[in-house]
Design a protein around this motif. Structure first.
Motif, PDB file in Angstrom:
ATOM      1  N   VAL A 238      37.236  37.727  51.315  1.00  0.00           N
ATOM      2  CA  VAL A 238      38.120  36.711  50.762  1.00  0.00           C
ATOM      3  C   VAL A 238      37.270  35.484  50.459  1.00  0.00           C
ATOM      4  O   VAL A 238      36.537  35.009  51.324  1.00  0.00           O
ATOM      5  N   PRO A 239      37.329  34.968  49.236  1.00  0.00           N
ATOM      6  CA  PRO A 239      36.503  33.803  48.914  1.00  0.00           C
ATOM      7  C   PRO A 239      36.964  32.576  49.709  1.00  0.00           C
ATOM      8  O   PRO A 239      38.118  32.512  50.138  1.00  0.00           O
ATOM      9  N   PRO A 240      36.086  31.615  49.902  1.00  0.00           N
ATOM     10  CA  PRO A 240      36.481  30.390  50.605  1.00  0.00           C
ATOM     11  C   PRO A 240      37.690  29.759  49.924  1.00  0.00           C
ATOM     12  O   PRO A 240      37.797  29.754  48.695  1.00  0.00           O
ATOM     13  N   HIS A 241      38.596  29.258  50.745  1.00  0.00           N
ATOM     14  CA  HIS A 241      39.804  28.638  50.193  1.00  0.00           C
ATOM     15  C   HIS A 241      40.298  27.571  51.161  1.00  0.00           C
ATOM     16  O   HIS A 241      39.846  27.484  52.290  1.00  0.00           O
ATOM     17  N   SER A 242      41.223  26.746  50.697  1.00  0.00           N
ATOM     18  CA  SER A 242      41.707  25.625  51.494  1.00  0.00           C
ATOM     19  C   SER A 242      43.216  25.484  51.343  1.00  0.00           C
ATOM     20  O   SER A 242      43.769  25.742  50.266  1.00  0.00           O
ATOM     21  N   VAL A 243      43.866  25.030  52.398  1.00  0.00           N
ATOM     22  CA  VAL A 243      45.307  24.771  52.321  1.00  0.00           C
ATOM     23  C   VAL A 243      45.599  23.534  51.480  1.00  0.00           C
ATOM     24  O   VAL A 243      46.744  23.304  51.094  1.00  0.00           O
TER      25      VAL A 243
END
Length: 137
Positions: free
Chosen positions: A82-87
């Motif tokens: 899963v690629p880096p992601h942010s809320v």
């Protein structure tokens, strides 16, 4: 968009309108108590020992406190790419829905954890073997 699972239910009690459905705490408790096996990732070695006991009715040597390999079995970590992601990129509505899910997940986890340690205690009473090896967890 969320897709229904094999049972036709949507994850975490969402329906096609993305509305959180009622959470039946008593049903969750019943389901957890009726599961054949419950394991906790943060207690991986204990979980493996509990599973082996439940499956065979015997305590393997590797699960006894005086065994040299105790707590050295380790575990494999699976990465899902899963690629880096942010809320930070989520909408307020999505964050609100997530917070509701987190509350449900916390309750579910607390019930599962209590059941897990109750089963560990049952093994101790049935066999005289303490999987916890007199350690606090």
């Amino acid at each position: 968009e969320a897709q229904p699972g094999p049972s036709g239910l949507y994850p975490h009690h969402f329906d096609r309108t993305h509305q959180l459905q009622p959470y039946d705490q008593e049903k969750v408790q019943e389901i957890i108590r009726n599961m054949f096996f419950i394991g906790l990732l943060e207690h991986y070695d204990l979980s493996v020992c509990l599973f082996k006991y439940q499956a065979s009715g015997k305590v393997p040597d590797s699960c006894r406190c005086n065994n040299e390999v105790e707590n050295k079995r380790g575990r494999k970590v699976i990465v899902h790419r899963v690629p880096p992601h942010s809320v930070d990129v989520l909408s307020k509505k999505a964050l609100s829905m997530m917070n509701s899910l987190v509350d449900q997940d916390k309750f579910t986890y607390a019930i599962a954890k209590a059941e897990f340690f109750a089963r560990i205690e049952t093994v101790r009473k049935e066999t005289g073997i303490d999987f916890l090896c007199n350690k606090d967890v």
